[in-house]
Structures are given as C-alpha cells and as structure tokens.
Scaffold this motif. Structure first.
Motif, PDB file in Angstrom:
ATOM      1  N   GLU A 154       0.845  -1.195   0.000  1.00 26.18           N
ATOM      2  CA  GLU A 154       0.000   0.000   0.000  1.00 26.18           C
ATOM      3  C   GLU A 154       0.878   1.242   0.000  1.00 26.18           C
ATOM      4  O   GLU A 154       1.839   1.341   0.765  1.00 26.18           O
ATOM      5  CB  GLU A 154      -0.918  -0.012   1.230  1.00 26.18           C
ATOM      6  CG  GLU A 154      -1.904  -1.172   1.199  1.00 26.18           C
ATOM      7  CD  GLU A 154      -2.721  -1.304   2.462  1.00 26.18           C
ATOM      8  OE1 GLU A 154      -3.697  -2.063   2.454  1.00 26.18           O
ATOM      9  OE2 GLU A 154      -2.386  -0.625   3.467  1.00 26.18           O
ATOM     10  N   MET A 155       0.521   2.221  -0.853  1.00 25.47           N
ATOM     11  CA  MET A 155       1.333   3.420  -1.046  1.00 25.47           C
ATOM     12  C   MET A 155       0.437   4.601  -1.382  1.00 25.47           C
ATOM     13  O   MET A 155      -0.770   4.452  -1.585  1.00 25.47           O
ATOM     14  CB  MET A 155       2.341   3.211  -2.191  1.00 25.47           C
ATOM     15  CG  MET A 155       3.286   2.057  -1.994  1.00 25.47           C
ATOM     16  SD  MET A 155       4.349   1.780  -3.426  1.00 25.47           S
ATOM     17  CE  MET A 155       5.392   0.469  -2.791  1.00 25.47           C
ATOM     18  N   CYS A 204      -3.720   9.866   3.954  1.00 24.23           N
ATOM     19  CA  CYS A 204      -2.693  10.690   3.319  1.00 24.23           C
ATOM     20  C   CYS A 204      -1.833  11.388   4.372  1.00 24.23           C
ATOM     21  O   CYS A 204      -2.292  11.677   5.485  1.00 24.23           O
ATOM     22  CB  CYS A 204      -3.336  11.749   2.414  1.00 24.23           C
ATOM     23  SG  CYS A 204      -4.197  11.069   0.987  1.00 24.23           S
ATOM     24  N   ASN A 205      -0.590  11.692   4.020  1.00 23.42           N
ATOM     25  CA  ASN A 205       0.261  12.493   4.884  1.00 23.42           C
ATOM     26  C   ASN A 205      -0.315  13.886   5.012  1.00 23.42           C
ATOM     27  O   ASN A 205      -0.983  14.400   4.105  1.00 23.42           O
ATOM     28  CB  ASN A 205       1.675  12.589   4.301  1.00 23.42           C
ATOM     29  CG  ASN A 205       2.373  11.242   4.288  1.00 23.42           C
ATOM     30  OD1 ASN A 205       1.924  10.293   4.909  1.00 23.42           O
ATOM     31  ND2 ASN A 205       3.476  11.169   3.559  1.00 23.42           N
ATOM     32  N   ARG A 243       4.978   7.498  -1.527  1.00 22.16           N
ATOM     33  CA  ARG A 243       5.142   7.636  -0.086  1.00 22.16           C
ATOM     34  C   ARG A 243       4.522   6.425   0.609  1.00 22.16           C
ATOM     35  O   ARG A 243       3.563   5.829   0.118  1.00 22.16           O
ATOM     36  CB  ARG A 243       4.439   8.896   0.427  1.00 22.16           C
ATOM     37  CG  ARG A 243       5.004  10.204  -0.138  1.00 22.16           C
ATOM     38  CD  ARG A 243       6.326  10.553   0.524  1.00 22.16           C
ATOM     39  NE  ARG A 243       6.807  11.848   0.092  1.00 22.16           N
ATOM     40  CZ  ARG A 243       7.578  12.050  -0.967  1.00 22.16           C
ATOM     41  NH1 ARG A 243       7.940  11.012  -1.711  1.00 22.16           N
ATOM     42  NH2 ARG A 243       7.978  13.258  -1.291  1.00 22.16           N
ATOM     43  N   VAL A 244       5.087   6.048   1.763  1.00 19.07           N
ATOM     44  CA  VAL A 244       4.421   5.115   2.666  1.00 19.07           C
ATOM     45  C   VAL A 244       4.392   5.764   4.041  1.00 19.07           C
ATOM     46  O   VAL A 244       5.255   6.575   4.379  1.00 19.07           O
ATOM     47  CB  VAL A 244       5.130   3.749   2.738  1.00 19.07           C
ATOM     48  CG1 VAL A 244       5.126   3.058   1.389  1.00 19.07           C
ATOM     49  CG2 VAL A 244       6.555   3.878   3.253  1.00 19.07           C
ATOM     50  N   ASN A 245       3.372   5.423   4.828  1.00 20.81           N
ATOM     51  CA  ASN A 245       3.294   5.888   6.208  1.00 20.81           C
ATOM     52  C   ASN A 245       2.684   4.785   7.049  1.00 20.81           C
ATOM     53  O   ASN A 245       2.447   3.674   6.555  1.00 20.81           O
ATOM     54  CB  ASN A 245       2.497   7.197   6.299  1.00 20.81           C
ATOM     55  CG  ASN A 245       1.089   7.053   5.734  1.00 20.81           C
ATOM     56  OD1 ASN A 245       0.370   6.107   6.048  1.00 20.81           O
ATOM     57  ND2 ASN A 245       0.686   7.988   4.875  1.00 20.81           N
ATOM     58  N   SER A 365       4.099  -1.178   5.227  1.00 20.24           N
ATOM     59  CA  SER A 365       4.548  -1.057   3.841  1.00 20.24           C
ATOM     60  C   SER A 365       5.963  -0.490   3.770  1.00 20.24           C
ATOM     61  O   SER A 365       6.461   0.148   4.705  1.00 20.24           O
ATOM     62  CB  SER A 365       3.600  -0.161   3.047  1.00 20.24           C
ATOM     63  OG  SER A 365       3.888  -0.226   1.665  1.00 20.24           O
ATOM     64  N   THR A 366       6.604  -0.711   2.639  1.00 20.19           N
ATOM     65  CA  THR A 366       7.973  -0.252   2.421  1.00 20.19           C
ATOM     66  C   THR A 366       8.283  -0.258   0.939  1.00 20.19           C
ATOM     67  O   THR A 366       7.643  -0.973   0.168  1.00 20.19           O
ATOM     68  CB  THR A 366       8.974  -1.162   3.162  1.00 20.19           C
ATOM     69  OG1 THR A 366      10.304  -0.702   2.935  1.00 20.19           O
ATOM     70  CG2 THR A 366       8.866  -2.599   2.687  1.00 20.19           C
ATOM     71  N   THR A 367       9.265   0.522   0.563  1.00 15.61           N
ATOM     72  CA  THR A 367       9.804   0.459  -0.804  1.00 15.61           C
ATOM     73  C   THR A 367      11.208  -0.128  -0.796  1.00 15.61           C
ATOM     74  O   THR A 367      11.896  -0.109  -1.809  1.00 15.61           O
ATOM     75  CB  THR A 367       9.841   1.873  -1.432  1.00 15.61           C
ATOM     76  OG1 THR A 367      10.630   2.733  -0.600  1.00 15.61           O
ATOM     77  CG2 THR A 367       8.445   2.451  -1.583  1.00 15.61           C
TER      78      THR A 367
END
Length: 454
Positions: A154-155, A204-205, A243-245, A365-367
């Motif tokens: 998820e991103m 969202c951020n 982005r991930v958070n 989540s991560t990239t």
C-alpha cells in the motif's frame, strides 16, 4: 579476523519397535534404527555457517544440510549448539561430515554411526575448527523451488502523479505489464500481471492531503525468480514520487495448496504460539492493542482464546486444542478469523475458495527490497517448516518474549540471517516513539526511515 570453535561429533540411538518400523523403498528392508547424527559446537557457534551430512547413495537425498544449530545440554550439563540430522535406517554406515565456517573455510570429519545407546558409546573427542578467514554475515536461505507467493504494497502519491503515470514508467523500465484497475473490487481477481489498485484504507500524509491512495499487487510469484521481479518493481518505484506511512500495509500471500488440512492447522497453531514474538519486531502501531491492529490486523491468538474460553478448557492449551479439533478449512478459518479477513493471519481465501493462499497482513509497507525480501522469506519458511514439524506445544506460563523470539528463529524459521535481521529490527523498535515524530501520517512527519519505511 576469523577464530576457532570446539566441537564434538557423535550420534544418539534408539531401537524402533518392529510394528512401527517401515520398509526401505529401495531395498525392502525394515528400518529399525533411529539415529541422530550431530555436531555439537561447544563455543562460538556463529563461527560455523553450516554442516553438511553426506550419508551415502542409499539415502534419498544423500546429503542433508543444517544451518541453524539448536541449543542442547551435553551429558555433563554444559551448553552446546547442535547441528544434526535424524534418520531411520536399516544398517550401520559412515557419515561424511563437512563443516563450513563463516569465512568459507571447511573441515571434513568421518563418523561411523553406532547402534549402542549414547550413554554406552565411547565419549566423542573434542575437536577444533579453525577459521583463518574474515567472517562474513550469514546469507538468507534461498526459497525452495516450489515456493509460491504474492505481495501487496500500500502506497500513496501526490495528486499530480497518477497511477497511470507510475504504471507507464514501471512498464518502460521493467519490461513487465502493469494494469491500472479503477475499482478495488476489480482488482480482486487473480492476474498474470502486476496491478495498481485503489485503496481507501490509506490515510494521506498531512503535507499531501489530496494524495492518490493505491496498492501495487503482484501476480503469483515463484521462488527466487519471483523475488527478482519484486526487486525490479521496487527499483522502478525508487524513481517515482511515492510515499508510505504507518497507515500503509504490506500483505504477503503464501500458496498452501501443497499442504493437507492437518498441516495448515499446524501453521495456525505455530502462529498463535509465536504471535507476540512477531509483534516484537513490528512497529508499535502494528502490534496487538493498537488502534490500527484492532481495525485491520487483529490478533488471531486473542480470537482463538476467546472462543476456547467458552468450551470446557481455557487458556493457550484450549486454543491449540480448539484448532486441532477443526474438521475442515471452513471451520479452521472461522476459528482463526471469526469476523472476516482483518486478522494478522487471514484464511478467508481458503474459506471462500478464491485462491489457495493464506495472507500475512501485519507488516508495514515499504519500498525497501531488503525488507520485502526478508518478510517474504520469513512467511514462506514459517509455512513450510510449521507444516512439516510436529504439532507445537504451547509455552509454559511466564516465558518472556525474548526467549520466544529466539525459539521462533531456532526451531521454526531456521535461518540465522533472518534472525539477525529481525533482531536488529526488534532492538531498534524498542526505541520507537509513540509521539508525532514517528507517525508520518495525518499528525506529523517521520523521524526514522528504518522505523517508518519498515
């Protein structure tokens, strides 16, 4: 610069009752002898990378490799770390043993297997393994050739950077087809292509209140080639403004079609046994008791225990017993996930027949490819090893999380590189803040890339 370790080679022995012995497939002779051939390392066990037991051409396969020693007590009460293979055999033989050090040096030993009880065997001589080369970090074990899995990450992206742009850029750099799906329900069908699917569960951020929220979904992937595809996708994403958070999850599906119902029961029992050990290397927002966990990845252990309390037993023993008594996958899924799919270990795909996978939902989540690769390997090895081990025995009351963590990697995962990776993660997460510094979501910005992009 290298080092040395003391070790002892030997074997245990017990006679198999005649009515319990099975015949050798190749020779038609009853295998009436149960032996465990071992290398007991008396000190500095991490100097030894692995031990290979070559048992000869009459065995299938002829070689057995052990790379994660088990702590044992020697007859004199001393602590040792055991590399071993257990076999049922019909006659005595000599095992050729190769010890490989963490710097790549090797040491060969021959051991003639004794058919007398260990207490009556001549005591093994203490030998020494010398590693003159520099020690290297352990490498994570390769996935088995038939390991199948899938991932969902998820991103979010800024509103000006659409999913179509991301898909087009990934296709141009990776020679892979990326489908953009407009609805969440449209993305649920299994596909041979990677997909970008909308996801309304993401927050969202604060700096991007109008972000595009989506998840990137893989096709069914296999073994190391599948991880290579994941690496390509993540390298492509590194050039995108994604982005991930802490609201973003990483879900790993493991194909369990090769396992029987009883094997899947054992996977579930091992999961509830070690659930709090797995919590220890997750961010606090993804552990049992957090708001996010209660909503999207609830505790399976708590769910099973709550149902077991209403029966004639109580506690973790009752939970294991309740799982053992499940007669089919439908019943098992209802016990593990009584209120749908939002559990750490989700069995709904098995229940509804959509696909033969179980889903690990807890990871953030991560990239970062290293983190994705480690979690995929963990989930696959957890299923493979749990399915083939004996049914687990619950821990005694009062066992602390650190010892459960060590037991998880020693007896179930059996990969010291993964243990070291998650030990580092666990230690860093002990310092995680609950304040706005580390939320990187609707209330502030992140303070540690390791903790947030984790």
């Amino acid at each position: 610069m290298g080092g040395s370790a003391q070790f002892i080679v030997g074997n245990t022995y017990s006679k198999i009752p005649d009515d319990a012995a099975v015949y050798s497939a190749r020779r038609g002779i009853k295998k009436q002898h149960d032996v465990t051939i071992y290398v007991d390392v008396l000190d500095n066990p991490d100097l030894i990378e692995r031990v290979t037991f070559d048992l000869g051409s009459t065995f299938t396969p002829p070689k057995f490799v052990h790379n994660t020693p088990v702590p044992v007590k020697r007859p004199n009460g001393a602590q040792a770390w055991r590399f071993a293979t257990r076999q049922s055999v019909f006659g005595q033989f000599t095992a050729e043993i190769k010890i490989r050090g963490s710097g790549g040096s090797t040491h060969d030993v021959s051991h003639y297997v004794s058919f007398t009880p260990e207490s009556r065997q001549r005591k093994g001589a203490v030998m020494r393994f010398n590693e003159p080369r520099h020690e290297r970090p352990f490498r994570m074990a390769a996935l088995s050739d038939d390991a199948q899995f899938g991932i969902e990450l998820e991103m979010s992206s800024p509103s000006y950077n659409s999913e179509y742009q991301i898909a087009q850029n990934l296709e141009e750099t990776n020679d892979l087809q990326i489908d953009v799906i407009d609805t969440w329900s449209g993305g649920r069908s299994t596909s041979d292509h990677w997909k970008l699917v909308p996801d309304g569960s993401i927050t969202c951020n604060i700096s991007q209140p109008d972000c595009n929220r989506f998840e990137i979904v893989s096709p069914p992937l296999r073994s190391g080639g599948g991880l290579s595809q994941v690496n390509k996708i993540l390298r492509g994403l590194s050039g995108e403004n994604v982005r991930v958070n802490k609201s973003c999850g990483f879900h790993c599906h493991v194909d369990v079609s090769k396992y029987s119902h009883r094997q899947i029961v054992k996977i579930c029992q091992q999961f509830i046994k070690y659930e709090d050990a797995m919590d220890a290397f997750m961010p606090k927002s993804r552990r049992s008791g957090s708001n996010e966990s209660d909503r999207y990845f609830q505790s399976n252990a708590r769910a099973v225990k709550d149902q077991a309390r209403s029966s004639y037993m109580s506690g973790i023993w009752a939970a294991h017993n309740l799982l053992s008594n499940c007669s089919d996958t439908q019943e098992l899924a209802n016990v593990m996930c009584p209120n749908g799919r939002y559990y750490k270990l989700n069995l709904q795909n098995l229940k509804n027949g959509r696909q033969p996978t179980i889903e690990f939902r807890q990871h953030s989540s991560t990239t970062n490819y290293e983190k994705v690769s480690a979690w995929v390997r963990f989930c696959v090895r957890f299923c493979e090893n749990a399915a083939n081990l004996a049914p687990p025995t619950p821990f005694k009351r009062g066992r602390d999380v650190d010892s459960k963590f060590e037991a998880l990697f020693c007896f179930v995962i059996k990969d010291r590189a993964l243990r070291n990776f998650y030990k580092k993660r666990k230690d860093l997460l002990e310092y995680e803040s609950d304040g706005p510094c580390c939320t990187d979501c609707s209330s502030g910005r992140g303070c540690s890339q390791w903790l947030i992009d984790a």
